[in-house]
Enzyme design. Structure first.
Site, PDB file in Angstrom:
ATOM      1  N   TYR A 147       5.784  -5.977  14.696  1.00  0.00           N
ATOM      2  CA  TYR A 147       5.193  -6.193  13.368  1.00  0.00           C
ATOM      3  C   TYR A 147       6.246  -5.932  12.290  1.00  0.00           C
ATOM      4  O   TYR A 147       6.430  -6.727  11.367  1.00  0.00           O
ATOM      5  CB  TYR A 147       3.992  -5.263  13.227  1.00  0.00           C
ATOM      6  CG  TYR A 147       3.197  -5.400  11.943  1.00  0.00           C
ATOM      7  CD1 TYR A 147       2.280  -6.431  11.782  1.00  0.00           C
ATOM      8  CD2 TYR A 147       3.346  -4.481  10.915  1.00  0.00           C
ATOM      9  CE1 TYR A 147       1.535  -6.537  10.620  1.00  0.00           C
ATOM     10  CE2 TYR A 147       2.606  -4.581   9.746  1.00  0.00           C
ATOM     11  CZ  TYR A 147       1.689  -5.610   9.604  1.00  0.00           C
ATOM     12  OH  TYR A 147       0.954  -5.714   8.459  1.00  0.00           O
ATOM     13  N   LYS A 151       7.787  -8.545   9.655  1.00  0.00           N
ATOM     14  CA  LYS A 151       7.578  -8.334   8.218  1.00  0.00           C
ATOM     15  C   LYS A 151       8.913  -8.212   7.485  1.00  0.00           C
ATOM     16  O   LYS A 151       9.057  -8.684   6.349  1.00  0.00           O
ATOM     17  CB  LYS A 151       6.706  -7.096   7.983  1.00  0.00           C
ATOM     18  CG  LYS A 151       5.259  -7.267   8.454  1.00  0.00           C
ATOM     19  CD  LYS A 151       4.560  -8.396   7.733  1.00  0.00           C
ATOM     20  CE  LYS A 151       3.068  -8.440   8.014  1.00  0.00           C
ATOM     21  NZ  LYS A 151       2.392  -9.540   7.294  1.00  0.00           N
TER      22      LYS A 151
HETATM   23  N1  LIG Z   1      -4.452  -4.086   4.898  1.00  0.00           N
HETATM   24  C1  LIG Z   1      -3.302  -3.470   4.784  1.00  0.00           C
HETATM   25  O1  LIG Z   1      -3.254  -2.234   4.653  1.00  0.00           O
HETATM   26  C2  LIG Z   1      -2.030  -4.252   4.785  1.00  0.00           C
HETATM   27  C3  LIG Z   1      -0.836  -3.577   4.515  1.00  0.00           C
HETATM   28  C4  LIG Z   1       0.364  -4.282   4.524  1.00  0.00           C
HETATM   29  C5  LIG Z   1       0.361  -5.639   4.772  1.00  0.00           C
HETATM   30  N2  LIG Z   1      -0.801  -6.275   5.043  1.00  0.00           N
HETATM   31  C6  LIG Z   1      -0.734  -7.707   5.315  1.00  0.00           C
HETATM   32  O2  LIG Z   1      -1.684  -8.374   4.530  1.00  0.00           O
HETATM   33  C7  LIG Z   1      -2.109  -9.554   5.207  1.00  0.00           C
HETATM   34  C8  LIG Z   1      -3.617  -9.576   5.288  1.00  0.00           C
HETATM   35  O3  LIG Z   1      -4.028  -8.403   5.971  1.00  0.00           O
HETATM   36  P1  LIG Z   1      -5.531  -7.905   5.961  1.00  0.00           P
HETATM   37  O4  LIG Z   1      -5.475  -6.430   5.915  1.00  0.00           O
HETATM   38  O5  LIG Z   1      -6.307  -8.670   4.957  1.00  0.00           O
HETATM   39  O6  LIG Z   1      -5.954  -8.316   7.461  1.00  0.00           O
HETATM   40  P2  LIG Z   1      -7.347  -8.783   8.079  1.00  0.00           P
HETATM   41  O7  LIG Z   1      -7.272  -8.373   9.517  1.00  0.00           O
HETATM   42  O8  LIG Z   1      -8.488  -8.319   7.267  1.00  0.00           O
HETATM   43  O9  LIG Z   1      -7.272 -10.372   7.972  1.00  0.00           O
HETATM   44  C9  LIG Z   1      -6.320 -11.103   8.679  1.00  0.00           C
HETATM   45  C10 LIG Z   1      -6.882 -12.492   8.920  1.00  0.00           C
HETATM   46  O10 LIG Z   1      -5.863 -13.270   9.565  1.00  0.00           O
HETATM   47  C11 LIG Z   1      -6.504 -14.064  10.539  1.00  0.00           C
HETATM   48  N3  LIG Z   1      -5.558 -14.446  11.580  1.00  0.00           N
HETATM   49  C12 LIG Z   1      -4.971 -13.637  12.495  1.00  0.00           C
HETATM   50  N4  LIG Z   1      -4.178 -14.343  13.300  1.00  0.00           N
HETATM   51  C13 LIG Z   1      -4.257 -15.637  12.889  1.00  0.00           C
HETATM   52  C14 LIG Z   1      -3.688 -16.838  13.342  1.00  0.00           C
HETATM   53  N5  LIG Z   1      -2.843 -16.854  14.389  1.00  0.00           N
HETATM   54  N6  LIG Z   1      -3.982 -17.990  12.705  1.00  0.00           N
HETATM   55  C15 LIG Z   1      -4.824 -17.985  11.645  1.00  0.00           C
HETATM   56  N7  LIG Z   1      -5.401 -16.877  11.157  1.00  0.00           N
HETATM   57  C16 LIG Z   1      -5.130 -15.723  11.792  1.00  0.00           C
HETATM   58  C17 LIG Z   1      -7.618 -13.178  11.107  1.00  0.00           C
HETATM   59  O11 LIG Z   1      -8.608 -13.936  11.773  1.00  0.00           O
HETATM   60  C18 LIG Z   1      -8.115 -12.496   9.842  1.00  0.00           C
HETATM   61  O12 LIG Z   1      -9.175 -13.231   9.239  1.00  0.00           O
HETATM   62  C19 LIG Z   1      -1.405  -9.526   6.560  1.00  0.00           C
HETATM   63  O13 LIG Z   1      -0.232 -10.301   6.504  1.00  0.00           O
HETATM   64  C20 LIG Z   1      -1.069  -8.068   6.751  1.00  0.00           C
HETATM   65  O14 LIG Z   1       0.032  -7.882   7.608  1.00  0.00           O
HETATM   66  C21 LIG Z   1      -2.014  -5.609   5.055  1.00  0.00           C
END
Ligand SMILES: NC(=O)c1ccc[n+]([C@@H]2O[C@H](COP(=O)([O-])OP(=O)(O)OC[C@H]3O[C@@H](n4cnc5c(N)ncnc54)[C@H](O)[C@@H]3O)[C@@H](O)[C@H]2O)c1
Length: 243
Positions: A147, A151
């Site tokens: 990851y 990233k």
């Molecule tokens: N939530 C956090 O604390 C956080 C922190 C840093 C970065 N991020 C980043 O923010 C972004 C969104 O995260 P989130 O927390 O909303 O996650 P989440 O798990 O709520 O949503 C992620 C979505 O991506 C979809 N997904 C996963 N694999 C996929 C694929 N191969 N094709 C199409 N869709 C796919 C899932 O079905 C899900 O709906 C991500 O890139 C994550 O790495 C989140």
């Protein structure tokens, strides 16, 4: 209701069914955009301003469908928000090669595939790409080798694409810190509390707070911002609890 920051624009958002992606879809719609919402499966019914595509962003065929849909249904594409992600937590020596490859594919290669498929349309519209990276790009957090590598790669890729496709297309990257989304569902109460306390803001971020920054980077308000990576982490990276 928004201020029409994306009025007349067409945007693609991936990972649109949950968390940050879902908040971005809502915000883009409220700012007057028409949105193509991409996720693995099962989203709500289509509306004139919202079209759902089911597909795996790690698959080049999905991106062909996305670009074809943008052209056929809307005749343009102005914004690409590559945001979908997946994570498998394990130290490097316990991570299977298959899980390594999958995380690199969904979290990093997908952004390249998206840019490749959409750059023609984005050039025509003088559009913008926003990538969702993470604080993991900058700080090592145990059990996230693939990851973190993906990233980190997104930050470099965003910079590279900005150089490659400027001046027509702006490309920027957001690095969220702890944002309370379903991605945290499997994480215990104590770990959540520690994460929130590790921010200068002393709390989790809300998906809408990331969506606001993505909207800024997607719209003309950021017309002189490209090749940038922007922390949206409540000061998580700025802060270290140490004597
Ligand atoms: N939530 C956090 O604390 C956080 C922190 C840093 C970065 N991020 C980043 O923010 C972004 C969104 O995260 P989130 O927390 O909303 O996650 P989440 O798990 O709520 O949503 C992620 C979505 O991506 C979809 N997904 C996963 N694999 C996929 C694929 N191969 N094709 C199409 N869709 C796919 C899932 O079905 C899900 O709906 C991500 O890139 C994550 O790495 C989140």
């Amino acid at each position: 209701m928004g201020r029409g920051l994306l009025s007349g624009k067409v945007a693609v958002v991936t990972g649109a069914a949950s968390g940050i992606g879902a908040a971005v879809v809502e915000r883009f719609l409220s700012e007057g955009a028409r949105v193509i919402a991409v996720d693995l499966a099962g989203q709500g019914p289509d509306r004139p301003d919202l079209l759902a595509i089911s597909g795996d962003v790690a698959d080049a065929e999905t991106w062909q469908r996305i670009a074809d849909t943008a052209r056929a249904e809307f005749g343009r594409l102005d914004v690409l928000h590559s945001n979908a992600s997946t994570v498998v937590r394990a130290p490097a020596h316990e991570l299977t090669e298959r899980d390594w490859d999958r995380q690199l594919s969904v979290n990093l290669t997908a952004a390249y595939l998206g840019a490749r498929a959409c750059v023609g349309l984005l050039r025509e519209s003088r559009g913008a790409i926003v990538l969702t990276s993470s604080v993991h790009a900058l700080v090592g957090i145990p059990r996230h080798p693939a990851y973190a590598a993906a990233k980190g790669g997104l930050v470099s890729l965003g910079r590279q694409l900005a150089v490659e496709y400027g001046p027509e297309v702006r490309v920027n990257t957001v690095l969220p810190g702890p944002v309370l989304t379903p991605a945290w569902d499997g994480i215990g109460e104590e770990d959540r509390r520690r994460s929130a306390e590790a921010t200068a803001a002393a709390r989790f971020g809300r998906p809408e707070e990331v969506a606001a920054v993505v909207t800024f980077l997607a719209c003309a308000e950021s017309s002189y911002v490209t090749g940038a990576s922007l922390l949206v982490d409540g000061g998580w990276t700025a802060m270290k609890d140490s004597a």
